[in-house]
Scaffold this motif. Structure first.
Motif, PDB file in Angstrom:
ATOM      1  N   GLU A 183      35.964  42.086  46.371  1.00 23.21           N
ATOM      2  CA  GLU A 183      36.176  40.708  45.936  1.00 23.21           C
ATOM      3  C   GLU A 183      36.915  39.879  46.979  1.00 23.21           C
ATOM      4  OE1 GLU A 183      35.221  39.152  43.209  1.00 23.21           O
ATOM      5  OE2 GLU A 183      34.332  40.824  42.115  1.00 23.21           O
ATOM      6  N   ARG A 228      30.326  44.826  40.104  1.00 24.98           N
ATOM      7  CA  ARG A 228      30.540  44.116  41.369  1.00 24.98           C
ATOM      8  C   ARG A 228      29.394  44.316  42.352  1.00 24.98           C
ATOM      9  NH1 ARG A 228      35.712  44.942  39.392  1.00 24.98           N
ATOM     10  NH2 ARG A 228      37.288  43.429  40.061  1.00 24.98           N
ATOM     11  N   ARG A 282      30.988  37.867  35.331  1.00 23.66           N
ATOM     12  CA  ARG A 282      30.843  38.172  36.751  1.00 23.66           C
ATOM     13  C   ARG A 282      29.368  38.422  37.096  1.00 23.66           C
ATOM     14  NH1 ARG A 282      33.960  42.369  37.144  1.00 23.66           N
ATOM     15  NH2 ARG A 282      35.786  41.395  38.070  1.00 23.66           N
TER      16      ARG A 282
END
Length: 499
Positions: A319, A380, A460
């Motif tokens: 991130e 992610r 996300r």
């Protein structure tokens, strides 16, 4: 008592504070002390410096000598302090004019005969010396690497005598002029891979927008082969990016070779790698694999076989693009803006979904195997895709696949559009930038809403779908995101339910 100050540079990072060497000569029994948190390698400089000065017929003072490495709270390591210490002794004892040391910095390891040996971190120190406006004297073997810091004044030397002759004004050191930069890096070519067109397309999208990828497929389908060729379709490193890559590698234990200038890093640690090996660490923190992959590719093969704690350590760097290492005596921060490319088998035996039907894994075993990858980490990863076994016709086809150069041209065009529009790759877009640059038409908006409800995407994952769709639209040369771009981006999230 006389004092001489010689400038050197700390190795802990590119922006490390200046370190000075102060030599005090005073009455008392002969002794040679080094203070300022030196490690064993630095403390052993006493013997190397003494032997080198005696060998080249300088007088070694028979008085008490104290070498202070400032600032005192910063731990000192490596043999690069040998040359500054030797020059400080000579200046403090009157054998070398102290004013000659002004405006210069020194680093180098001394042999017992006074020869200068190459050291680690030359490029990082050259960058620091350049920013301070000082000339940098260092061993001849480090000159090509240090000269990568364009504009730095590099003065290479072979021996301690050459350095002293320069400072005394007798024989000046010649400023190093860098040779032509290394040739363009040669990567394995995508044309070597037969079939797998859908996977190649996904990797092209990932390269265009800087997205992370997870490939899931049975053994022998070409996952590792595709990953090894991925750096070859990434845009060429800019001058600044290449300098960052070289500087990070120069302070690592493996060092940096000037011949690899401009080459995208490709790091593929074994699944037995520890957490410190991956993120960096040590009493004096050193960059780990994720920092050595800065502006390049971190390939994790057999992803579920990595220790879970090791994989969880990737979450923050993915991130933030940096990693902060805290130790009791020292804290350090290293860049870690890498592209994650991972590969794994679909099940413990590796044959789940294979046409041969060889898999005998139960659903519980498969779920437990995939569960080794946590949901937050899987969330992610922008693109998840299956890599099926190629068919016989594809393997024996005489026609070569598309080359990496052809794919790279499309990727570079898309990346250029992104840099002009927002100044960064699509994978780095923030929430407000997504609202500004990733608007969809009516059909695309409806399709995205349906996918949110059907696939139960997190916030996300929703933003990552939009970023990937933006990259697909950029490859197509479209200024707005259409429904077909959203549809393709959603296809790359189909495996979310498996993790």
């Amino acid at each position: 008592m006389t004092v001489a100050t010689v400038a050197s540079r700390a190795l802990a990072g590119i922006d490390a504070p200046e370190v000075t060497v102060e030599v005090h000569l005073g009455p008392g029994l002969p002794a040679f002390h080094i203070v300022g948190l030196p490690d064993t390698e630095v403390r052993e400089a006493r013997d190397r410096v003494r032997a080198a000065l005696n060998h080249v017929h300088f007088e070694f003072p028979a008085r008490r000598i104290t070498v202070n490495l400032a600032p005192a709270e910063l731990p000192k390591d490596s043999s690069r302090f040998d040359l500054p210490i030797a020059l400080g002794v000579l200046a403090a004892s009157g054998q070398l004019p102290q004013e000659a040391l002004a405006g210069m910095e020194f680093a180098g390891e001394l042999s017992l005969t006074g020869e200068l040996r190459a050291i680690r971190g030359a490029l990082a120190m050259a960058l620091s010396a350049r920013s301070a406006g000082r000339a940098f004297v260092l061993p001849e073997g480090n000159a090509p690497q240090a000269a990568l810091a364009e504009g730095a004044r590099i003065l290479p030397a072979r021996t301690l005598l050459e350095v002293v002759a320069h400072l005394a004004g007798e024989t000046l050191l010649a400023e190093y002029r860098s040779e032509a930069r290394a040739a363009a890096p040669a990567y394995p070519d995508f044309s070597d891979v037969k079939g797998q067109q859908q996977v190649k397309r996904a990797l092209e999208v990932a390269a265009a927008g800087g997205h992370s990828v997870l490939m899931v497929g049975p053994p022998g389908t070409g996952k590792s082969m595709l990953a090894a060729r991925f750096p070859g379709i990434l845009p060429q490193l800019s001058e600044g990016e290449a300098l960052e890559v070289a500087a990070v590698h120069s302070v690592s234990s493996s060092g940096f070779e000037a011949a690899r200038w401009g080459e995208r890093p490709f790091r593929a640690p074994h699944h037995s790698a520890s957490g410190p090996a991956l993120v960096g660490g040590g009493n004096l923190p050193r960059p780990g694999e994720i920092s050595l992959a800065h502006h390049g590719v971190l390939f994790l093969d057999e992803l579920p076989e990595f220790d879970r704690d090791v994989l969880e350590a990737l979450r923050e760097p993915l991130e933030s693009g940096k990693v902060s290492i805290a130790r009791a005596a020292r804290q350090a921060q290293f860049p870690a803006r890498f592209q994650l490319v991972a590969a794994m088998n679909p099940c413990p035996c590796g044959h789940c979904g294979d046409r041969s039907g060889r898999c005998r894994c139960t659903p519980e075993r498969i779920a437990r195997y995939r569960g080794r990858i946590s949901g937050p980490l899987a969330d992610r990863i922008d693109i998840k895709l299956e890599v099926p076994a190629p068919r016989e016709a594809e393997l024996v086809a005489p026609v070569a696949s598309e080359s990496s150069e052809a794919i790279k041209k499309r990727v570079e065009r898309a990346r250029e559009v992104q840099m002009l529009r927002q100044g960064k790759p699509n994978a780095l877009l923030g929430t407000r930038e997504i609202d500004r640059h990733c608007g969809t038409d009516r059909d695309g908006d409806q399709l995205l809403r349906h996918a949110l409800a059907r696939l139960l995407l997190s916030a996300r994952a929703y933003h990552r779908v939009l970023r990937v769709a933006r990259s697909i639209a950029d490859l197509a040369g479209r200024t707005s995101i259409a429904a077909e771009h959203i549809a393709e981006a959603i296809q790359y999230r189909r495996l979310d339910a498996s993790f």
